[in-house]
Design an enzyme around this catalytic site. Structure first.
Site, PDB file in Angstrom:
ATOM      1  N   GLY A   1     -15.549   3.754   3.571  1.00 52.37           N
ATOM      2  CA  GLY A   1     -14.363   4.519   3.493  1.00 52.37           C
ATOM      3  C   GLY A   1     -13.564   3.476   1.917  1.00 52.37           C
ATOM      4  O   GLY A   1     -12.628   3.667   1.836  1.00 52.37           O
ATOM      5  N   GLN A   2     -14.427   3.088   1.166  1.00 52.07           N
ATOM      6  CA  GLN A   2     -13.367   2.688   0.130  1.00 52.07           C
ATOM      7  C   GLN A   2     -13.492   3.409  -0.919  1.00 52.07           C
ATOM      8  O   GLN A   2     -14.058   4.330  -0.879  1.00 52.07           O
ATOM      9  CB  GLN A   2     -14.567   1.377  -0.672  1.00 52.07           C
ATOM     10  CG  GLN A   2     -14.219   0.747  -1.228  1.00 52.07           C
ATOM     11  CD  GLN A   2     -14.899  -0.401  -2.272  1.00 52.07           C
ATOM     12  OE1 GLN A   2     -16.266  -0.772  -2.183  1.00 52.07           O
ATOM     13  NE2 GLN A   2     -13.964  -0.590  -3.479  1.00 52.07           N
TER      14      GLN A   2
ATOM     15  N   ASP B   1       0.654  -1.433   0.216  1.00 53.57           N
ATOM     16  CA  ASP B   1       0.848   0.343   0.308  1.00 53.57           C
ATOM     17  C   ASP B   1       1.321   1.486  -0.054  1.00 53.57           C
ATOM     18  O   ASP B   1       1.859   1.049   0.351  1.00 53.57           O
ATOM     19  CB  ASP B   1      -1.046  -0.005   1.161  1.00 53.57           C
ATOM     20  CG  ASP B   1      -2.347   1.033   0.842  1.00 53.57           C
ATOM     21  OD1 ASP B   1      -2.850   0.311   1.477  1.00 53.57           O
ATOM     22  OD2 ASP B   1      -1.724   2.158   0.485  1.00 53.57           O
TER      23      ASP B   1
ATOM     24  N   HIS C   1      -6.916  -5.992   2.346  1.00 53.47           N
ATOM     25  CA  HIS C   1      -5.994  -5.440   3.085  1.00 53.47           C
ATOM     26  C   HIS C   1      -5.515  -6.336   3.840  1.00 53.47           C
ATOM     27  O   HIS C   1      -6.341  -7.117   4.652  1.00 53.47           O
ATOM     28  CB  HIS C   1      -6.374  -4.193   3.394  1.00 53.47           C
ATOM     29  CG  HIS C   1      -6.862  -3.256   3.199  1.00 53.47           C
ATOM     30  ND1 HIS C   1      -6.241  -1.909   2.569  1.00 53.47           N
ATOM     31  CD2 HIS C   1      -7.576  -2.893   2.634  1.00 53.47           C
ATOM     32  CE1 HIS C   1      -6.799  -0.387   1.760  1.00 53.47           C
ATOM     33  NE2 HIS C   1      -7.888  -1.236   1.590  1.00 53.47           N
TER      34      HIS C   1
ATOM     35  N   ASN D   1     -12.835  -3.185   2.438  1.00 52.46           N
ATOM     36  CA  ASN D   1     -13.940  -2.326   2.450  1.00 52.46           C
ATOM     37  C   ASN D   1     -14.376  -2.299   1.002  1.00 52.46           C
ATOM     38  O   ASN D   1     -14.164  -2.468  -0.132  1.00 52.46           O
ATOM     39  CB  ASN D   1     -13.282  -1.085   2.376  1.00 52.46           C
ATOM     40  CG  ASN D   1     -12.591  -0.927   3.062  1.00 52.46           C
ATOM     41  OD1 ASN D   1     -12.847  -1.199   4.357  1.00 52.46           O
ATOM     42  ND2 ASN D   1     -11.258  -0.247   3.423  1.00 52.46           N
TER      43      ASN D   1
ATOM     44  N   HIS E   1     -10.607  -5.344  -3.448  1.00 51.18           N
ATOM     45  CA  HIS E   1      -8.801  -5.242  -2.793  1.00 51.18           C
ATOM     46  C   HIS E   1      -9.507  -5.944  -1.430  1.00 51.18           C
ATOM     47  O   HIS E   1     -10.452  -5.578  -0.866  1.00 51.18           O
ATOM     48  CB  HIS E   1      -7.991  -4.115  -3.586  1.00 51.18           C
ATOM     49  CG  HIS E   1      -8.569  -2.898  -3.015  1.00 51.18           C
ATOM     50  ND1 HIS E   1      -9.271  -1.899  -3.496  1.00 51.18           N
ATOM     51  CD2 HIS E   1      -8.816  -2.337  -1.381  1.00 51.18           C
ATOM     52  CE1 HIS E   1     -10.188  -1.183  -2.298  1.00 51.18           C
ATOM     53  NE2 HIS E   1      -9.996  -1.298  -1.295  1.00 51.18           N
TER      54      HIS E   1
END
Ligand code: 5GP
Ligand code: ZN
Length: 114
Positions: A93-94, A30, A102, A87, A100
């Site tokens: 909060g995407q 990230d 995390h 998310n 994806h």
């Protein structure tokens, strides 16, 4: 998909620190790490979010989670523990609408998440 940051990373038009690549899945660091280990695992196929995942693509989720587990082991956080986050949609909060997962680890996480 045109205009998608993660498709740009898949196509190598946008640089990223790639940690794993196979025919279906890509994993990379990230850009704004929130933990000592913070890796994103994505399908190479553009799928906007979990809500958009077609039924016949559901096995991708297993591949992504298995890859997250393998990376956790490689990074030495399998025993200390790690958190997987996917998310989905505005309340989560995407920010990037290419599905994806995390992988966070290397520090103590708090609960509940913010
Ligand atoms: P979301 O909030 O959509 O679940 O998370 C998107 C993640 O993508 C964020 O953690 C953000 O730091 C990361 N991100 C956004 N743009 C880039 C980029 O260009 N490169 C990399 N490596 N990560 C990115
Ligand atoms: Zn995409």
């Amino acid at each position: 998909m045109e205009g998608c940051i993660f498709c740009g990373i898949i196509n190598k038009n946008i640089p990223a620190r790639i940690v794993h690549e196979d025919d279906e899945v890509l994993a990379f660091e990230d850009i704004n790490a929130k933990a000592p280990v913070h890796i994103l695992i994505i399908p190479k196929e553009h799928i906007g979010s979990l809500n958009d995942l077609p039924k016949d693509r559901e096995p991708l989720l297993g591949q992504i989670l298995a890859r997250a587990r393998a990376i956790a082991a490689e990074r030495g956080i399998a025993k200390s523990g790690y958190r997987i986050v996917l998310n989905t949609g505005p309340d989560s909060g995407q920010e990037v609408f290419h599905i994806h997962v995390h992988l966070f680890g290397g520090r103590r996480m708090t609960w509940p998440p913010g």
